[in-house]
Write an enzyme that holds these catalytic residues in place. Structure first.
Site, PDB file in Angstrom:
ATOM      1  N   CYS A 142       0.832  -1.210   0.000  1.00 32.82           N
ATOM      2  CA  CYS A 142       0.000   0.000   0.000  1.00 32.82           C
ATOM      3  C   CYS A 142       0.868   1.263   0.000  1.00 32.82           C
ATOM      4  O   CYS A 142       1.671   1.483   0.914  1.00 32.82           O
ATOM      5  CB  CYS A 142      -0.924  -0.015   1.214  1.00 32.82           C
ATOM      6  N   GLY A 143       0.688   2.104  -1.015  1.00 28.37           N
ATOM      7  CA  GLY A 143       1.462   3.342  -1.118  1.00 28.37           C
ATOM      8  C   GLY A 143       1.204   4.298   0.026  1.00 28.37           C
ATOM      9  O   GLY A 143       2.132   4.941   0.543  1.00 28.37           O
ATOM     10  N   HIS A 144      -0.058   4.411   0.456  1.00 31.94           N
ATOM     11  CA  HIS A 144      -0.386   5.303   1.575  1.00 31.94           C
ATOM     12  C   HIS A 144       0.259   4.806   2.872  1.00 31.94           C
ATOM     13  O   HIS A 144       0.678   5.603   3.715  1.00 31.94           O
ATOM     14  CB  HIS A 144      -1.901   5.389   1.746  1.00 31.94           C
ATOM     15  N   CYS A 145       0.337   3.489   3.013  1.00 32.73           N
ATOM     16  CA  CYS A 145       0.988   2.918   4.206  1.00 32.73           C
ATOM     17  C   CYS A 145       2.480   3.238   4.203  1.00 32.73           C
ATOM     18  O   CYS A 145       3.063   3.557   5.247  1.00 32.73           O
ATOM     19  CB  CYS A 145       0.785   1.408   4.251  1.00 32.73           C
TER      20      CYS A 145
END
Length: 440
Positions: A56-59
């Site tokens: 996950c990029g946001h993670c």
């Protein structure tokens, strides 16, 4: 009587100074699995848990901020943990995780509370410290300076210990706003006098603008809540992902100052600060990065390609007042424009197609300028389709929607009670405006 509880000495003595990033081997974030999660949460009074996926990029963007927050909060015995949902799917499902990252605040295993704040270390630290404290913490002359420095905004009430009404009002506001602000109380008369106030009194301390504001209105819950929200907003702030929702919830209009460079925004903020101070509590002012968020200008009926620009949005009525973009943004002219908007001398700008001269076909065509007459102020029930001309689903629905409209239009009894209508949402205001208020 509500009692102001003692602030723990360990919390008082600690600052919010930023710490260095931990290395992978020294991570302050505890990794938990299904067989360790519940025991760990049960053993701690307060835990912030991140449910994530490695891809996950946001993670990944959150990771360094989360690590930094964990380093600061570790000394305060507020653990930050993480759970890899690709490996612990059943645990994540049990806690209702539907997207990544999901952050939840645990006080025991029952009814965890979602963390919806900004994904920045200082925001996480500030929020979790508020969660660790009672709604109203006790402050003494010895702890006064330390308490004031615990957060960028601290609200302190000065009351006599036997002043039940003031204590209850203050505590009620603190309970309602504890996720956003830190509250403390002092009974010492000398402390109030040193701050230039007489009991009962409330002072909001902040690390911007004047440094503090004193509550002077009638002492009731609504007035005190308005004071806290108004005084905690910078005279000229900045609109961004972390502040937008706060401005929308403020209950007063927002004046946007679009500019492309930090230097321009700084200069506009300085130029308009006296006006913002004069109108404090009536309207908020904020700069906005036109390079990053210039597209938002279109939502305010401004040309999103021409900056600098200025506009006012009534966040309650969702009306918009764009300033003439052929004019320069000069404090004197802006002052008159803002006052005219507040006085109701300027009509809101409405993005609308022309009102049809006649209705063709069974489906009634609605535009922004005819919305109130056809939808809002009409005795008929109205089924209204918000559509986009390019939308494939809308095109597929059209013949069936026409057929439905014909059934009503061709029956005099039904036609007198029901209108089947449609509006091009790309050419008339915004769907948000209609759905939120039923009017532009």
């Amino acid at each position: 009587m509500y009692q102001l509880r003692q602030l723990t000495l360990g919390l008082v003595g600690l600052s919010l100074a930023r710490c260095a990033f931990a290395t992978d081997g020294e991570s302050s974030v505890k990794s938990l699995k299904t067989d360790t999660f519940k025991d760990f949460v049960t053993q701690h009074d307060l835990v912030l848990a991140e449910f994530f996926a490695p891809w996950c990029g946001h993670c990944k963007a959150l990771a360094p901020e989360y690590e930094l927050a964990a380093s600061e909060l570790k000394e305060k015995n507020i653990p930050l943990v993480k759970v890899d949902c690709t490996e612990e799917a059943s645990l994540c499902e049990e806690y209702g995780v539907e997207g990544y990252p999901t952050l939840k605040v645990f006080r025991g295993l029952d009814s965890p509370k979602p963390y919806n704040g900004a994904r920045k270390s200082q925001s996480i630290v500030s929020y979790m410290i508020k969660q660790s404290l009672p709604a109203v913490s006790k402050v003494t002359p010895d702890t006064f300076e330390a308490v004031k420095s615990l957060d960028k905004i601290v609200v302190i009430g000065y009351f006599k210990e036997d002043d039940k009404a003031s204590n209850e009002t203050f505590t009620s506001v603190a309970e309602a706003l504890r996720d956003e602000y830190l509250f403390a109380g002092a009974n010492d008369v000398a402390m109030a006098e040193a701050e230039g106030v007489s009991q009962p009194a409330v002072v909001l301390y902040k690390d911007f603008d004047e440094g503090k504001d004193v509550f002077t209105s009638k002492f009731d819950q609504d007035a005190l809540t308005r004071f806290v929200r108004t005084s905690s907003t910078p005279l000229v702030g900045e609109v961004g992902p972390e502040t937008y929702s706060g401005y929308m919830a403020a209950g007063i209009p927002l004046a946007y100052i679009f500019a492309e460079t930090p230097e321009e925004r700084t200069q506009f903020a300085a130029d308009l600060k006296p006006l913002a101070k004069k109108l404090k509590g009536s309207i908020n002012f904020a700069t906005i990065d036109a390079k990053a968020f210039g597209a938002h200008a279109g939502n305010l009926n401004l040309d999103p390609e021409k900056f600098p620009a200025f506009a006012i949005q009534d966040t309650v009525k969702q009306t918009k007042f764009p300033y003439d973009q052929t004019k320069k943004i000069v404090a004197e002219d802006i002052s008159q424009f803002v006052q005219d908007v507040l006085d109701g001398k300027i009509e809101p700008s409405i993005k609308s197609e022309p009102i049809p001269e006649s209705q063709e076909g069974p489906v009634t065509v609605v535009v922004a300028r005819s919305y109130d007459d056809i939808v809002k102020n009409n005795d008929k029930d109205v089924l209204l389709e918000f559509y986009a001309p390019w939308c494939g689903h809308c095109k597929a629905l059209a013949p069936k929607y026409d057929q439905l409209a014909s059934l009503y239009a061709n029956n005099p009894d039904y036609a007198s009670k029901v209108t089947i209508a449609k509006i091009d949402a790309t050419a008339n205001g915004s769907i948000y405006s209609f759905m939120r208020n039923g009017s532009l």
